[in-house]
Design a protein around this motif. Structure first.
Motif, PDB file in Angstrom:
ATOM      1  N   SER A 250       4.561  -6.387  13.007  1.00 44.44           N
ATOM      2  CA  SER A 250       3.250  -6.152  12.413  1.00 44.44           C
ATOM      3  C   SER A 250       2.177  -5.894  13.461  1.00 44.44           C
ATOM      4  CB  SER A 250       2.847  -7.347  11.550  1.00 44.44           C
ATOM      5  OG  SER A 250       2.731  -8.511  12.343  1.00 44.44           O
TER       6      SER A 250
ATOM      7  N   ARG B 209       1.457 -15.877   1.194  1.00 43.50           N
ATOM      8  CA  ARG B 209       2.590 -14.967   1.320  1.00 43.50           C
ATOM      9  C   ARG B 209       3.776 -15.462   0.522  1.00 43.50           C
ATOM     10  NH1 ARG B 209       4.960 -14.476   6.342  1.00 43.50           N
ATOM     11  NH2 ARG B 209       5.600 -12.398   5.763  1.00 43.50           N
TER      12      ARG B 209
ATOM     13  N   GLU C 154       1.086  -6.253   3.670  1.00 44.19           N
ATOM     14  CA  GLU C 154       2.283  -7.084   3.594  1.00 44.19           C
ATOM     15  C   GLU C 154       2.749  -7.317   2.166  1.00 44.19           C
ATOM     16  OE1 GLU C 154       1.201 -10.603   5.959  1.00 44.19           O
ATOM     17  OE2 GLU C 154       2.989 -10.066   7.095  1.00 44.19           O
ATOM     18  N   SER C 155       1.836  -7.249   1.210  1.00 48.38           N
ATOM     19  CA  SER C 155       2.189  -7.556  -0.174  1.00 48.38           C
ATOM     20  C   SER C 155       2.991  -6.450  -0.848  1.00 48.38           C
ATOM     21  CB  SER C 155       0.912  -7.813  -0.996  1.00 48.38           C
ATOM     22  OG  SER C 155       0.214  -6.590  -1.256  1.00 48.38           O
TER      23      SER C 155
ATOM     24  N   GLN D 251       2.199 -12.213  12.757  1.00 54.42           N
ATOM     25  CA  GLN D 251       2.543 -13.260  11.805  1.00 54.42           C
ATOM     26  C   GLN D 251       2.609 -14.588  12.549  1.00 54.42           C
ATOM     27  OE1 GLN D 251       6.180 -11.837  10.115  1.00 54.42           O
ATOM     28  NE2 GLN D 251       5.234 -10.020   9.282  1.00 54.42           N
TER      29      GLN D 251
ATOM     30  N   SER E 270       7.908  -9.456   4.946  1.00 56.59           N
ATOM     31  CA  SER E 270       7.772  -9.110   6.353  1.00 56.59           C
ATOM     32  C   SER E 270       7.027  -7.800   6.467  1.00 56.59           C
ATOM     33  CB  SER E 270       9.158  -8.997   7.005  1.00 56.59           C
ATOM     34  OG  SER E 270       9.899  -7.974   6.389  1.00 56.59           O
ATOM     35  N   GLU E 271       6.869  -7.299   7.693  1.00 52.29           N
ATOM     36  CA  GLU E 271       6.143  -6.063   7.879  1.00 52.29           C
ATOM     37  C   GLU E 271       6.818  -4.932   7.125  1.00 52.29           C
ATOM     38  OE1 GLU E 271       9.079  -6.110  11.307  1.00 52.29           O
ATOM     39  OE2 GLU E 271       7.723  -7.537  10.346  1.00 52.29           O
TER      40      GLU E 271
END
Length: 244
Positions: free
Chosen positions: A146, A164, A107-108, A153, A168-169
């Motif tokens: 995701s 976060r 996700e990052s 999530q 988003s995905e």
């Protein structure tokens, strides 16, 4: 034991060896503690030696993601789409159980890594091979979100929200250069099928409101079906991975 460590230190350094050592280190101590310095120490080399194989920590993290995503079981050819997708998503979830840091790492990233794109492309391929239209496959991928990678999530997961920054995905780009389209043909196909909505939070080129309502209706339809069947929640699973 000392002799084994000495053999490892004499093993030629390679990108694959670095990535796998980084994965092992993150599994053991957490992604937060991973640095080029302690990875070099683990490998028995000076930190500068790593930069001949990975340009920086971002590239290291991308490579680590691709290593673990590559562990997800491939789709079984010939099976119906539904059990194929279910089994593969659960295989992705088992991967996250082995590598608890991976979901937040995925996700990052601002863009999906090649390994994630290949995985998503293969999943779209399952839907297309089952006769799903390009539009339906596109909307289904949004609805899965995701979960297609084995996690979700959650609304009330404070720990997760704290880590976060609104990402988003991972989403493929709305347009694909020719070389990427050749490599990920299914993703390229659904990308060009998107309706245009420049302000979308789901993905550039997608109708945000439609995708939200599409996923909502799928969930409500499923909830209604379970309610009519008198569904009773199963006992708590002892799944050892992240509860998402």
């Amino acid at each position: 034991m000392a002799e084994q460590a000495d053999v490892l230190r004499r093993t030629p350094l390679s990108r694959d060896r670095i990535l796998r050592a980084a994965v092992t280190l993150a599994d053991g101590t957490g992604i937060e503690s991973l640095s080029m310095r302690n990875l070099a120490q683990e490998l028995g080399v000076v930190p500068m030696a790593l930069y001949k194989h990975v340009a920086n920590k971002d590239e290291l993290l991308d490579g680590m993601i691709d290593v673990v995503v590559g562990q997800i079981d491939p789709p079984v050819p010939g099976d119906d789409w539904k059990p194929t997708v279910r089994l593969r998503v659960l295989a992705a979830r088992r991967m996250l159980g082995r590598h608890p840091w991976a979901a937040l790492a995925i996700e990052s990233r601002n863009t999906a890594t090649p390994g994630v794109l290949a995985y998503l492309d293969s999943m779209v391929g399952v839907f297309r091979a089952a006769g799903f239209s390009v539009d339906l496959a596109h909307h289904v991928m949004h609805a899965m979100g995701s979960r297609i990678l084995g996690f979700s999530q959650e609304l009330f997961d404070d720990t997760r929200r704290a880590g976060r920054s609104g990402a988003s995905e991972p989403q493929p780009a709305p347009t694909f250069p020719p070389e990427a389209a050749a490599r990920f043909p299914h993703l390229a196909e659904i990308a060009v099928a998107a309706s245009h909505d420049d302000g979308s939070v789901v993905g550039s080129g997608c109708d945000d409101q439609f995708e939200f309502e599409f996923a909502l209706d799928l969930l409500l339809d499923g909830i209604e079906r379970l309610h009519r069947q008198g569904c009773t929640p199963p006992p708590f699973s002892e799944f050892s991975g992240p509860r998402r």
